[in-house]
Design a protein around this motif. Structure first.
Motif, PDB file in Angstrom:
ATOM      1  N   GLU A 147       0.839  -1.181   0.000  1.00  0.00           N
ATOM      2  CA  GLU A 147       0.000   0.000   0.000  1.00  0.00           C
ATOM      3  C   GLU A 147       0.885   1.246   0.000  1.00  0.00           C
ATOM      4  N   ALA A 148       0.415   2.286  -0.651  1.00  0.00           N
ATOM      5  CA  ALA A 148       1.148   3.557  -0.647  1.00  0.00           C
ATOM      6  C   ALA A 148       1.026   4.198   0.732  1.00  0.00           C
ATOM      7  N   VAL A 149       2.103   4.822   1.173  1.00  0.00           N
ATOM      8  CA  VAL A 149       2.134   5.542   2.442  1.00  0.00           C
ATOM      9  C   VAL A 149       2.647   6.950   2.155  1.00  0.00           C
ATOM     10  N   VAL A 150       1.957   7.957   2.685  1.00  0.00           N
ATOM     11  CA  VAL A 150       2.407   9.334   2.557  1.00  0.00           C
ATOM     12  C   VAL A 150       3.127   9.707   3.853  1.00  0.00           C
ATOM     13  N   ALA A 151       4.399  10.033   3.728  1.00  0.00           N
ATOM     14  CA  ALA A 151       5.195  10.426   4.888  1.00  0.00           C
ATOM     15  C   ALA A 151       5.081  11.932   5.065  1.00  0.00           C
ATOM     16  N   LEU A 152       4.434  12.333   6.143  1.00  0.00           N
ATOM     17  CA  LEU A 152       4.277  13.746   6.462  1.00  0.00           C
ATOM     18  C   LEU A 152       5.274  14.114   7.549  1.00  0.00           C
ATOM     19  N   GLU A 153       5.972  15.222   7.385  1.00  0.00           N
ATOM     20  CA  GLU A 153       6.868  15.712   8.432  1.00  0.00           C
ATOM     21  C   GLU A 153       6.590  17.195   8.628  1.00  0.00           C
ATOM     22  N   PHE A 154       5.815  17.479   9.653  1.00  0.00           N
ATOM     23  CA  PHE A 154       5.416  18.847   9.948  1.00  0.00           C
ATOM     24  C   PHE A 154       6.457  19.510  10.838  1.00  0.00           C
ATOM     25  N   GLU A 155       6.710  20.784  10.579  1.00  0.00           N
ATOM     26  CA  GLU A 155       7.584  21.579  11.437  1.00  0.00           C
ATOM     27  C   GLU A 155       6.737  22.612  12.161  1.00  0.00           C
ATOM     28  N   GLY A 156       7.041  22.831  13.449  1.00  0.00           N
ATOM     29  CA  GLY A 156       6.381  23.868  14.224  1.00  0.00           C
ATOM     30  C   GLY A 156       7.069  25.202  13.991  1.00  0.00           C
ATOM     31  N   HIS A 157       6.305  26.284  14.036  1.00  0.00           N
ATOM     32  CA  HIS A 157       6.832  27.630  13.776  1.00  0.00           C
ATOM     33  C   HIS A 157       6.392  28.597  14.865  1.00  0.00           C
ATOM     34  N   PHE A 158       7.291  29.508  15.208  1.00  0.00           N
ATOM     35  CA  PHE A 158       6.959  30.574  16.145  1.00  0.00           C
ATOM     36  C   PHE A 158       5.982  31.542  15.481  1.00  0.00           C
ATOM     37  N   LYS A 159       5.072  32.103  16.274  1.00  0.00           N
ATOM     38  CA  LYS A 159       4.174  33.151  15.789  1.00  0.00           C
ATOM     39  C   LYS A 159       4.802  34.503  16.122  1.00  0.00           C
ATOM     40  N   PRO A 160       4.640  35.507  15.267  1.00  0.00           N
ATOM     41  CA  PRO A 160       5.245  36.818  15.524  1.00  0.00           C
ATOM     42  C   PRO A 160       4.855  37.415  16.873  1.00  0.00           C
ATOM     43  N   GLU A 161       3.616  37.184  17.308  1.00  0.00           N
ATOM     44  CA  GLU A 161       3.160  37.767  18.573  1.00  0.00           C
ATOM     45  C   GLU A 161       3.490  36.889  19.783  1.00  0.00           C
ATOM     46  N   GLU A 162       4.109  35.714  19.557  1.00  0.00           N
ATOM     47  CA  GLU A 162       4.449  34.800  20.656  1.00  0.00           C
ATOM     48  C   GLU A 162       5.879  34.265  20.483  1.00  0.00           C
ATOM     49  N   LEU A 163       6.822  35.157  20.353  1.00  0.00           N
ATOM     50  CA  LEU A 163       8.203  34.736  20.093  1.00  0.00           C
ATOM     51  C   LEU A 163       8.860  34.052  21.281  1.00  0.00           C
ATOM     52  N   ASP A 164       8.265  34.169  22.469  1.00  0.00           N
ATOM     53  CA  ASP A 164       8.817  33.492  23.638  1.00  0.00           C
ATOM     54  C   ASP A 164       8.143  32.144  23.890  1.00  0.00           C
ATOM     55  N   LYS A 165       7.225  31.727  23.025  1.00  0.00           N
ATOM     56  CA  LYS A 165       6.532  30.443  23.177  1.00  0.00           C
ATOM     57  C   LYS A 165       7.073  29.447  22.153  1.00  0.00           C
ATOM     58  N   VAL A 166       7.834  28.469  22.640  1.00  0.00           N
ATOM     59  CA  VAL A 166       8.359  27.420  21.759  1.00  0.00           C
ATOM     60  C   VAL A 166       7.155  26.638  21.217  1.00  0.00           C
ATOM     61  N   PRO A 167       7.106  26.357  19.915  1.00  0.00           N
ATOM     62  CA  PRO A 167       5.866  25.852  19.302  1.00  0.00           C
ATOM     63  C   PRO A 167       5.575  24.365  19.519  1.00  0.00           C
ATOM     64  N   PHE A 168       5.610  23.943  20.784  1.00  0.00           N
ATOM     65  CA  PHE A 168       5.145  22.595  21.116  1.00  0.00           C
ATOM     66  C   PHE A 168       4.754  22.556  22.586  1.00  0.00           C
ATOM     67  N   GLU A 169       3.891  21.595  22.931  1.00  0.00           N
ATOM     68  CA  GLU A 169       3.556  21.288  24.319  1.00  0.00           C
ATOM     69  C   GLU A 169       3.294  19.802  24.423  1.00  0.00           C
ATOM     70  N   ILE A 170       3.646  19.253  25.577  1.00  0.00           N
ATOM     71  CA  ILE A 170       3.388  17.842  25.876  1.00  0.00           C
ATOM     72  C   ILE A 170       2.444  17.810  27.071  1.00  0.00           C
ATOM     73  N   PHE A 171       1.291  17.213  26.911  1.00  0.00           N
ATOM     74  CA  PHE A 171       0.317  17.071  27.983  1.00  0.00           C
ATOM     75  C   PHE A 171       0.457  15.667  28.570  1.00  0.00           C
ATOM     76  N   TYR A 172       1.061  15.613  29.740  1.00  0.00           N
ATOM     77  CA  TYR A 172       1.381  14.339  30.383  1.00  0.00           C
ATOM     78  C   TYR A 172       0.384  14.100  31.509  1.00  0.00           C
ATOM     79  N   PRO A 173      -0.339  12.984  31.496  1.00  0.00           N
ATOM     80  CA  PRO A 173      -1.382  12.769  32.509  1.00  0.00           C
ATOM     81  C   PRO A 173      -0.810  12.694  33.925  1.00  0.00           C
ATOM     82  N   LYS A 174      -1.512  13.341  34.858  1.00  0.00           N
ATOM     83  CA  LYS A 174      -1.117  13.282  36.270  1.00  0.00           C
ATOM     84  C   LYS A 174      -1.320  11.870  36.795  1.00  0.00           C
ATOM     85  N   ALA A 175      -0.489  11.498  37.755  1.00  0.00           N
ATOM     86  CA  ALA A 175      -0.631  10.176  38.376  1.00  0.00           C
ATOM     87  C   ALA A 175      -1.944  10.118  39.113  1.00  0.00           C
ATOM     88  N   SER A 176      -2.626   8.963  38.996  1.00  0.00           N
ATOM     89  CA  SER A 176      -3.912   8.823  39.694  1.00  0.00           C
ATOM     90  C   SER A 176      -3.715   8.086  40.990  1.00  0.00           C
TER      91      SER A 176
END
Length: 195
Positions: free
Chosen positions: A166-195
């Motif tokens: 089967e054909a597979v499309v390999a996507l590789e997205f890059e994150g980019h800074f927004k002009p109004e948020e230059l101090d915000k690195v363009p990723f976040e990881i939401f890690y579940p709290k321990a229950s």
């Protein structure tokens, strides 16, 4: 008797990232669930070979006369390279357009076909608000969620077909800074709290 050393503890089984997970476009953490995002058409599609996330800072060492090596506190982050890739086996017009990046889908010219066209310029509307990985973490009923923001696939589209596969499309997205948020690195990881 020799003592064995291992990082394996009674908490190990609760901290595994399992299986391939799923990749979404414009997933809203806190509002969307896996099911609601699938229903809303935000799922990129089924994968074959999973995907990958990386957030790599480019670190520069500030050299100071008299210091014979790297000094603590003298490293500076010059830039971030944030990427998320997904190997999509479910080939839709949206996947093809996202792979091309600077593209548009013409739904009106033909009665029989939607026509995906490349563009000669990248417009702000070509950036995707976020690409999101939702995966299963052992020991939690909540998923782990990784998002990259202001995403664009700059690698374009390569479509290879072959017999008995089967054909597979390999996507590789890059994150980019927004002009109004230059101090915000363009990723976040939401890690579940321990229950």
């Amino acid at each position: 008797m020799n003592k064995l050393f291992s990082g394996f503890t009674n908490k190990t089984a609760e901290n595994l990232l399992l299986d391939a997970g799923a990749f979404f476009k414009n997933f809203i953490v806190g509002t969307d669930t896996f099911e609601s995002a699938v229903t809303a058409g935000k799922l990129l599609g089924a994968t074959k070979g999973g995907g990958q996330f990386s957030a790599i800072p480019e670190i520069r060492n500030v050299e100071v006369d008299g210091v014979k090596g790297k000094a603590e506190g003298m490293q500076m982050i010059d830039s971030w390279e944030v990427k998320m890739s997904a190997n999509i086996i479910e080939i839709t017009k949206e996947v093809l357009a996202a792979a091309i990046g600077a593209s548009e889908i013409d739904t009106t010219t033909s009665e029989d076909y939607d026509i995906i066209k490349g563009k000669t310029e990248i417009e702000l509307s070509d950036y995707i608000g976020n690409i999101t990985y939702v995966g299963r973490k052992s020991g939690s009923s909540e998923p782990i969620i990784i998002q990259i923001y202001n995403s664009f696939n700059k690698n374009g589209l390569t479509l290879q077909t072959q017999p008995k596969n089967e054909a597979v499309v390999a996507l590789e997205f890059e994150g980019h800074f927004k002009p109004e948020e230059l101090d915000k690195v363009p990723f976040e990881i939401f890690y579940p709290k321990a229950s």
